[in-house]
Design an enzyme around this catalytic site. Sequence first.
Site, PDB file in Angstrom:
ATOM      1  N   ASP A  97       0.842  -1.138   0.062  1.00  0.00           N
ATOM      2  CA  ASP A  97      -0.145  -0.216  -0.034  1.00  0.00           C
ATOM      3  C   ASP A  97       0.861   1.154  -0.012  1.00  0.00           C
ATOM      4  OD1 ASP A  97      -2.994  -0.242  -0.049  1.00  0.00           O
ATOM      5  OD2 ASP A  97      -2.550  -1.779   1.409  1.00  0.00           O
ATOM      6  N   GLU A 127      -5.623   3.671  -1.108  1.00  0.00           N
ATOM      7  CA  GLU A 127      -4.330   3.162  -0.427  1.00  0.00           C
ATOM      8  C   GLU A 127      -3.763   3.598   0.776  1.00  0.00           C
ATOM      9  OE1 GLU A 127      -4.769   0.443  -2.211  1.00  0.00           O
ATOM     10  OE2 GLU A 127      -4.305   0.736  -4.323  1.00  0.00           O
ATOM     11  N   HIS A 130      -5.265   2.509   3.780  1.00  0.00           N
ATOM     12  CA  HIS A 130      -4.770   1.069   4.112  1.00  0.00           C
ATOM     13  C   HIS A 130      -3.820   1.208   5.006  1.00  0.00           C
ATOM     14  CE1 HIS A 130      -7.505  -0.408   0.374  1.00  0.00           C
ATOM     15  NE2 HIS A 130      -8.186  -0.058   1.408  1.00  0.00           N
ATOM     16  N   TYR A 134      -2.959  -0.341   9.007  1.00  0.00           N
ATOM     17  CA  TYR A 134      -2.034  -1.008   9.274  1.00  0.00           C
ATOM     18  C   TYR A 134      -1.492  -0.623  10.513  1.00  0.00           C
ATOM     19  CZ  TYR A 134      -2.320  -2.880   4.499  1.00  0.00           C
ATOM     20  OH  TYR A 134      -3.137  -3.590   3.352  1.00  0.00           O
ATOM     21  N   GLU A 194      -2.380  -5.477  -7.467  1.00  0.00           N
ATOM     22  CA  GLU A 194      -3.964  -5.127  -7.087  1.00  0.00           C
ATOM     23  C   GLU A 194      -4.671  -6.853  -7.030  1.00  0.00           C
ATOM     24  OE1 GLU A 194      -5.123  -2.468  -5.820  1.00  0.00           O
ATOM     25  OE2 GLU A 194      -4.070  -1.101  -6.894  1.00  0.00           O
ATOM     26  N   GLU A 228      -9.538  -3.366  -2.606  1.00  0.00           N
ATOM     27  CA  GLU A 228      -8.693  -3.792  -3.606  1.00  0.00           C
ATOM     28  C   GLU A 228      -9.305  -4.458  -4.830  1.00  0.00           C
ATOM     29  OE1 GLU A 228      -5.796  -2.722  -3.598  1.00  0.00           O
ATOM     30  OE2 GLU A 228      -5.775  -2.384  -1.593  1.00  0.00           O
ATOM     31  N   HIS A 231     -10.313  -1.864  -7.248  1.00  0.00           N
ATOM     32  CA  HIS A 231      -8.953  -1.461  -7.862  1.00  0.00           C
ATOM     33  C   HIS A 231      -8.953  -2.494  -9.070  1.00  0.00           C
ATOM     34  CE1 HIS A 231      -7.605   0.467  -4.006  1.00  0.00           C
ATOM     35  NE2 HIS A 231      -8.976   0.807  -4.347  1.00  0.00           N
TER      36      HIS A 231
HETATM   37 FE   LIG Z   1      -4.690  -0.910  -0.887  1.00  0.00          FE
HETATM   38 FE   LIG Z   2      -5.052  -1.275  -4.370  1.00  0.00          FE
END
Ligand SMILES: [Fe+2]
Ligand SMILES: [Fe+2]
Length: 354
Positions: A97, A127, A130, A134, A194, A228, A231
């Site tokens: 990411d 992204e 994301h 994390y 992706e 994802e 994407h």
């Molecule tokens: Fe992502």
């Molecule tokens: Fe992505």
Amino acid sequence: MTYLANKTQPMHINPIFNPGGDDRIENRSIWFGNTTNLMQLNDVRYQWATGLYQQMRENFWIPQKLDITQDVTDYSNLTSEERYAYDGILSYLTFLDSVQTCNIPHLKNSITAPEISVCMAEQLSQEAMHNQSYQYIIETIIPNEKRSNVYEFWRRDKVLAERCEFIAKIYQQYVDQPTSENYFVSLLADYLLEGLYFYNGFIFFYNLASRMLMPGSADIFKMINRDELSHVRLYQKILPEAMATFTHSNEQIYEMFDTAVQHECRWTNHIVGNSILGITDTSTEQYTKYLANIRLRAIGLNPLYTEEKYQKSPYTHLERFSDTKKEAFTKANFFEASVTSYVMSSGVTGWDEI
Ligand SMILES: [Fe+2]
Ligand SMILES: [Fe+2]
């Protein structure tokens, strides 16, 4: 076939504002168009992009609203192999990411259809978010003294370091030499990331959840998984157009897929291997090749792995753990991400066409 772009041609990068441009839809194209760069979104040439953008916005979620406290206790009860894989996969996904957040703007800079630019802008936002999810997992679940080890796992783990370098190098090649060939390769590399590189990681978290372990982490990965796949659909729509626009060879695409599969299996066998209940290097290979086949089919190419065992997923039993919003978001097969996978019940228009 006549291609618009030969391999060595420099890629056209949009100016900030181009008063001499022409935004009429009959003159629009995804690349090499003459856009003013005004976001004229009333009349669009690529209707599917409007539906996809709305879907991406509908997928909005906030990591911190998901409760992951159970995972703090579960984490200390994982086997040492499970904990090793958990940390390592988290580290790898953070890398993926991170590079996406860096690279999407480079791809987006040459897009001359604003309806597609907005999808990439939304992708970029997701992204980045994301990465924030994390951070939320790492700060909540991983003990304080181990947190930087997760971020810096690639510094100690040679297999991960090589994997990161390989992925970054393809993107960097376009940044260093912005030719149309390097752009096309960068687009394909994005599709592989992706569409192929996340999923053995997702499977690991769904596998734990299926054994009543780390349910909060699985909830977060379900949401990332869903993003994802949106994407993946974006690149599934633009790659056939790219194949008609850029000089390329299908052999080159198959070769990139095969290399991607080998790297993904090597990494997954290294970090998960055979020591996690329900995952073996055989199931990893089967799943990765199965995924490569469906991603190839989705862009109009033939499957690369023709044996019967590579035509189906070995993890269909884990699919129910990826189900996110049952009442508003039913789907035939979450993992396959086919164009008919998502059925909206909330009256958003435009989605049905894609
Ligand atoms: Fe992502
Ligand atoms: Fe992505």
